[in-house]
Design a protein around this motif. Structure first.
Motif, PDB file in Angstrom:
ATOM      1  N   THR A 159     -65.774 -30.103  46.578  1.00 22.54           N
ATOM      2  CA  THR A 159     -64.906 -31.456  46.779  1.00 22.54           C
ATOM      3  C   THR A 159     -63.786 -30.987  46.126  1.00 22.54           C
ATOM      4  O   THR A 159     -62.560 -31.321  46.616  1.00 22.54           O
ATOM      5  CB  THR A 159     -65.471 -32.657  46.476  1.00 22.54           C
ATOM      6  OG1 THR A 159     -66.679 -32.889  47.140  1.00 22.54           O
ATOM      7  CG2 THR A 159     -64.584 -33.976  47.114  1.00 22.54           C
ATOM      8  N   ALA A 160     -64.069 -30.596  44.911  1.00 25.76           N
ATOM      9  CA  ALA A 160     -62.446 -30.491  44.009  1.00 25.76           C
ATOM     10  C   ALA A 160     -61.707 -29.475  44.859  1.00 25.76           C
ATOM     11  O   ALA A 160     -60.670 -29.417  44.581  1.00 25.76           O
ATOM     12  CB  ALA A 160     -62.951 -30.152  42.670  1.00 25.76           C
ATOM     13  N   ALA A 161     -62.528 -28.079  45.225  1.00 22.49           N
ATOM     14  CA  ALA A 161     -61.727 -27.115  45.562  1.00 22.49           C
ATOM     15  C   ALA A 161     -60.922 -27.506  46.995  1.00 22.49           C
ATOM     16  O   ALA A 161     -60.287 -26.593  47.405  1.00 22.49           O
ATOM     17  CB  ALA A 161     -62.813 -25.999  45.990  1.00 22.49           C
ATOM     18  N   ALA A 162     -61.309 -28.584  47.715  1.00 18.09           N
ATOM     19  CA  ALA A 162     -60.868 -28.628  48.959  1.00 18.09           C
ATOM     20  C   ALA A 162     -59.535 -29.906  48.847  1.00 18.09           C
ATOM     21  O   ALA A 162     -58.781 -30.068  49.654  1.00 18.09           O
ATOM     22  CB  ALA A 162     -61.866 -29.800  49.579  1.00 18.09           C
ATOM     23  N   PHE A 163     -59.149 -29.968  47.688  1.00 22.38           N
ATOM     24  CA  PHE A 163     -57.796 -30.674  47.028  1.00 22.38           C
ATOM     25  C   PHE A 163     -56.759 -30.042  47.580  1.00 22.38           C
ATOM     26  O   PHE A 163     -56.714 -28.581  47.541  1.00 22.38           O
ATOM     27  CB  PHE A 163     -57.661 -30.771  45.446  1.00 22.38           C
ATOM     28  CG  PHE A 163     -56.737 -31.946  45.262  1.00 22.38           C
ATOM     29  CD1 PHE A 163     -56.458 -33.056  45.612  1.00 22.38           C
ATOM     30  CD2 PHE A 163     -55.527 -31.176  44.505  1.00 22.38           C
ATOM     31  CE1 PHE A 163     -55.499 -33.962  45.098  1.00 22.38           C
ATOM     32  CE2 PHE A 163     -54.577 -31.881  43.943  1.00 22.38           C
ATOM     33  CZ  PHE A 163     -54.431 -33.349  44.424  1.00 22.38           C
ATOM     34  N   ASP A 164     -55.828 -30.634  48.151  1.00 25.82           N
ATOM     35  CA  ASP A 164     -54.577 -29.921  48.839  1.00 25.82           C
ATOM     36  C   ASP A 164     -53.632 -29.482  47.723  1.00 25.82           C
ATOM     37  O   ASP A 164     -52.923 -28.679  48.006  1.00 25.82           O
ATOM     38  CB  ASP A 164     -53.803 -31.118  49.666  1.00 25.82           C
ATOM     39  CG  ASP A 164     -54.286 -30.851  51.037  1.00 25.82           C
ATOM     40  OD1 ASP A 164     -55.362 -29.912  51.399  1.00 25.82           O
ATOM     41  OD2 ASP A 164     -54.226 -31.935  52.014  1.00 25.82           O
ATOM     42  N   GLY A 165     -53.371 -30.322  46.712  1.00 25.38           N
ATOM     43  CA  GLY A 165     -52.330 -29.931  45.681  1.00 25.38           C
ATOM     44  C   GLY A 165     -52.891 -28.925  44.803  1.00 25.38           C
ATOM     45  O   GLY A 165     -53.971 -28.150  45.054  1.00 25.38           O
ATOM     46  N   ARG A 166     -52.174 -28.964  43.454  1.00 25.37           N
ATOM     47  CA  ARG A 166     -52.647 -27.673  42.699  1.00 25.37           C
ATOM     48  C   ARG A 166     -53.588 -28.282  41.717  1.00 25.37           C
ATOM     49  O   ARG A 166     -53.613 -29.646  41.328  1.00 25.37           O
ATOM     50  CB  ARG A 166     -51.399 -27.452  41.651  1.00 25.37           C
ATOM     51  CG  ARG A 166     -51.641 -26.353  40.607  1.00 25.37           C
ATOM     52  CD  ARG A 166     -50.523 -25.538  40.275  1.00 25.37           C
ATOM     53  NE  ARG A 166     -50.329 -24.365  41.024  1.00 25.37           N
ATOM     54  CZ  ARG A 166     -50.817 -23.302  41.309  1.00 25.37           C
ATOM     55  NH1 ARG A 166     -51.740 -23.016  40.341  1.00 25.37           N
ATOM     56  NH2 ARG A 166     -50.459 -22.391  42.245  1.00 25.37           N
ATOM     57  N   THR A 167     -54.568 -27.633  41.218  1.00 25.91           N
ATOM     58  CA  THR A 167     -55.617 -28.058  40.413  1.00 25.91           C
ATOM     59  C   THR A 167     -55.427 -27.122  38.968  1.00 25.91           C
ATOM     60  O   THR A 167     -55.093 -26.096  38.719  1.00 25.91           O
ATOM     61  CB  THR A 167     -56.972 -27.591  40.753  1.00 25.91           C
ATOM     62  OG1 THR A 167     -56.962 -28.168  42.055  1.00 25.91           O
ATOM     63  CG2 THR A 167     -58.225 -27.967  39.816  1.00 25.91           C
ATOM     64  N   PHE A 168     -55.590 -28.398  37.976  1.00 25.47           N
ATOM     65  CA  PHE A 168     -55.316 -27.739  36.623  1.00 25.47           C
ATOM     66  C   PHE A 168     -56.620 -27.911  36.060  1.00 25.47           C
ATOM     67  O   PHE A 168     -57.062 -29.047  35.949  1.00 25.47           O
ATOM     68  CB  PHE A 168     -54.198 -28.532  35.982  1.00 25.47           C
ATOM     69  CG  PHE A 168     -52.870 -28.064  36.352  1.00 25.47           C
ATOM     70  CD1 PHE A 168     -52.073 -27.523  35.638  1.00 25.47           C
ATOM     71  CD2 PHE A 168     -52.363 -29.023  37.565  1.00 25.47           C
ATOM     72  CE1 PHE A 168     -50.671 -27.045  35.931  1.00 25.47           C
ATOM     73  CE2 PHE A 168     -51.064 -28.863  37.800  1.00 25.47           C
ATOM     74  CZ  PHE A 168     -50.229 -27.684  37.033  1.00 25.47           C
ATOM     75  N   VAL A 169     -57.356 -26.679  35.480  1.00 24.10           N
ATOM     76  CA  VAL A 169     -58.429 -26.712  34.794  1.00 24.10           C
ATOM     77  C   VAL A 169     -57.957 -26.739  33.263  1.00 24.10           C
ATOM     78  O   VAL A 169     -57.538 -25.793  32.923  1.00 24.10           O
ATOM     79  CB  VAL A 169     -59.294 -25.373  35.121  1.00 24.10           C
ATOM     80  CG1 VAL A 169     -60.549 -25.564  34.093  1.00 24.10           C
ATOM     81  CG2 VAL A 169     -59.761 -25.462  36.607  1.00 24.10           C
ATOM     82  N   VAL A 170     -58.421 -27.593  32.620  1.00 25.30           N
ATOM     83  CA  VAL A 170     -58.057 -27.506  31.119  1.00 25.30           C
ATOM     84  C   VAL A 170     -59.282 -27.042  30.253  1.00 25.30           C
ATOM     85  O   VAL A 170     -60.229 -27.780  30.214  1.00 25.30           O
ATOM     86  CB  VAL A 170     -57.758 -29.225  30.772  1.00 25.30           C
ATOM     87  CG1 VAL A 170     -57.535 -29.405  29.348  1.00 25.30           C
ATOM     88  CG2 VAL A 170     -56.436 -29.448  31.482  1.00 25.30           C
ATOM     89  N   GLY A 171     -58.963 -25.911  29.381  1.00 24.22           N
ATOM     90  CA  GLY A 171     -60.121 -25.591  28.530  1.00 24.22           C
ATOM     91  C   GLY A 171     -59.837 -24.355  28.060  1.00 24.22           C
ATOM     92  O   GLY A 171     -58.967 -23.707  28.748  1.00 24.22           O
TER      93      GLY A 171
END
Ligand SMILES: Cc1cc2nc3c(=O)[nH]c(=O)nc-3n(C[C@H](O)[C@H](O)[C@H](O)COP(=O)(O)OP(=O)(O)OC[C@H]3O[C@@H](n4cnc5c(N)ncnc54)[C@H](O)[C@@H]3O)c2cc1C
Length: 429
Positions: free
Chosen positions: A199-211
């Motif tokens: 589901t997270a990978a289907a997001f249209d905008g930019r994904t920030f992974v923090v770590g």
């Protein structure tokens, strides 16, 4: 119960107690159960493994799959069985040797599927599922006959000994800027129960992974296969093959370097912290990151989010260098509380008068891993996993730490039994 215990619902039949109740059915609890059944010679009726998950090792499998882990960081001799080459033989028997991945300057490492399938094979072969009681332990107290009463929401169990194998702390680590966001904001923690990478990978905008560690790096690579991803880390990614130097697998080395320091001391904590390569990534994950970046699928950025607010369908983020991003989602790979913050640790220390040392770690008998009482004597509560770090060393939480702890527990069983005035019954007492 006929031993004059307070009223209450007992799960185990009247007049019967388990030799061991193991709290937690992850890598550690299951490994300990396997050693007790195999090398300890116990019967299934003498052990109970309490874990809320439907399947043993369920917590580890879920986490590993969520962050997109493909191979173990540890070698093929680190698994939950008693024989060092068990996983190797299993791979050969199943014609899956190709799942033992060659690694430069290091022994082969199993794929996640091979590791889990082997674990399932061990569980099935010993029928460890027969010992699994699906529940959560809420407290452990002493009965007036010197046994331990283990409470769960559906009743209590009685045991001669309890092994605490509950993994890391209860709470997930969440940065302060995230705490004011509403529940439906585009923010998740990779270890949230309801986090779904698909589901997270289907997001249209930019994904920030923090770590800044291996979980963040693997997750960023996994999500970048389908989405625009920025991996945001406070520091440069440091590369280390393993979580600590392999000398720390050796019990003699641990005795010399750790047990020579006062039990429960800050000096022990410091030595273990210095030895652990926390927040590092192995070279093959670095290669994955570089490949994803070179293909234009992934951006790696240093810095921190300073504040975030919900805006439309996503988040508006402001970074510590003054730049901003809109229509974003954030997935935190920022870990857990430290192991001593697990709620059971404080509860058990209080109800059984047990000693805690620096940073709240249990003070254990180094030889047996029995948690010591405040008066310095050994209790019948034993510890495996991250919580045993002050005695088992930098690899305590790892798979090899489970094997070391299981060996100690078997030794302690022998020494406790030899101290007993009358020989203990091998069946339930
Ligand atoms: C993604 C990932 C990859 C890793 N890869 C490696 C690797 O390659 N090699 C390596 O050596 N190590 C690795 N580790 C580290 C370590 O081996 C794992 O974290 C391992 O799962 C630790 O096992 P555990 O049994 O201590 O904890 P867990 O697997 O977390 O199991 C603890 C269990 O206790 C249960 N529990 C907690 N509280 C209670 C309670 N009150 N009552 C009953 N049950 C309770 C939990 O539900 C859980 O099922 C990895 C860790 C992660 C997260």
């Amino acid at each position: 119960m006929s031993d004059g215990e307070p009223d209450g619902d007992y799960i185990s039949p009247a007049n019967q107690s388990y030799e061991y109740v193991i709290v937690g059915g992850g890598v550690h609890g299951t490994c300990v159960a396997n050693y007790l059944l195999d090398e300890g010679g116990y019967d299934h009726e003498e052990l109970c493994l309490v874990d809320p998950h439907e399947r043993l090792l369920g917590s580890f499998e879920t986490k590993a799959r969520k962050c997109g882990m493909r191979t173990l960081r540890s070698t093929f001799v680190h698994h939950i069985d008693t024989e060092p080459f068990s996983l190797d033989s299993f791979a050969e028997g199943a014609h899956r040797e190709h799942e033992l991945v060659p690694t430069e300057d290091y022994p082969n490492r199993p794929t996640l599927d091979l590791f889990l399938d082997h674990a399932r094979y061990v569980i099935d072969r010993r029928d460890i599922d027969a010992c699994h009681h699906q529940s959560t332990v809420t407290d452990v107290t002493r009965t007036r006959h010197g046994l331990l009463r283990v409470d769960t929401p559906v009743g209590s169990l009685v045991a001669r000994r309890v092994v605490l194998a509950v993994g890391l702390g209860g709470q997930l680590t969440v940065p302060s800027w995230a705490t004011s966001l509403s529940d439906n904001a585009r923010l998740a923690h990779v270890w949230d129960d309801d986090f779904d990478p698909t589901t997270a990978a289907a997001f249209d905008g930019r994904t920030f992974v923090v770590g800044g560690g291996i979980t963040a790096a693997q997750l960023a690579c996994r999500l970048s296969e389908d989405a625009d991803v920025t991996l945001l880390s406070r520091h440069d990614f440091e590369v280390e093959l393993t979580e600590a130097d392999s000398r720390w697998i050796n019990w003699r080395h641990i005795e010399q370097e750790i047990h020579s320091l006062p039990p429960g001391s800050a000096a022990r904590c410091d030595r273990i912290r210095a030895a652990r390569h926390d927040a590092t990534i192995p070279p093959y994950i670095e290669h994955r990151l570089v490949d994803a970046r070179d293909c234009g699928d992934l951006d790696v950025r240093h810095g921190e989010i300073e504040c975030a607010r919900a805006s439309g369908d996503g988040l508006h983020l402001r970074f510590d260098d003054g730049t901003t991003a809109t229509d974003a989602q954030v997935v935190l790979a920022t870990g857990h509380d430290s192991a001593p913050k697990h709620p059971l640790v404080g509860a058990l220390a209080e109800s059984l008068s047990l000693e805690r040392g620096a940073n709240g770690f249990p003070v254990l008998d180094d030889r047996t891993l029995a948690w010591q009482r405040s008066d310095g004597t050994d209790s019948a509560l034993y510890v495996s996993g991250a919580l045993a770090e002050m005695s088992v060393g930098p690899f305590a939480r790892n798979v090899v730490g489970a094997r070391r702890a299981a060996e100690r527990l078997l030794d302690s069983r022998d020494s406790v039994d030899s101290k007993a005035v009358a020989p203990p019954s091998r069946g339930r007492s």
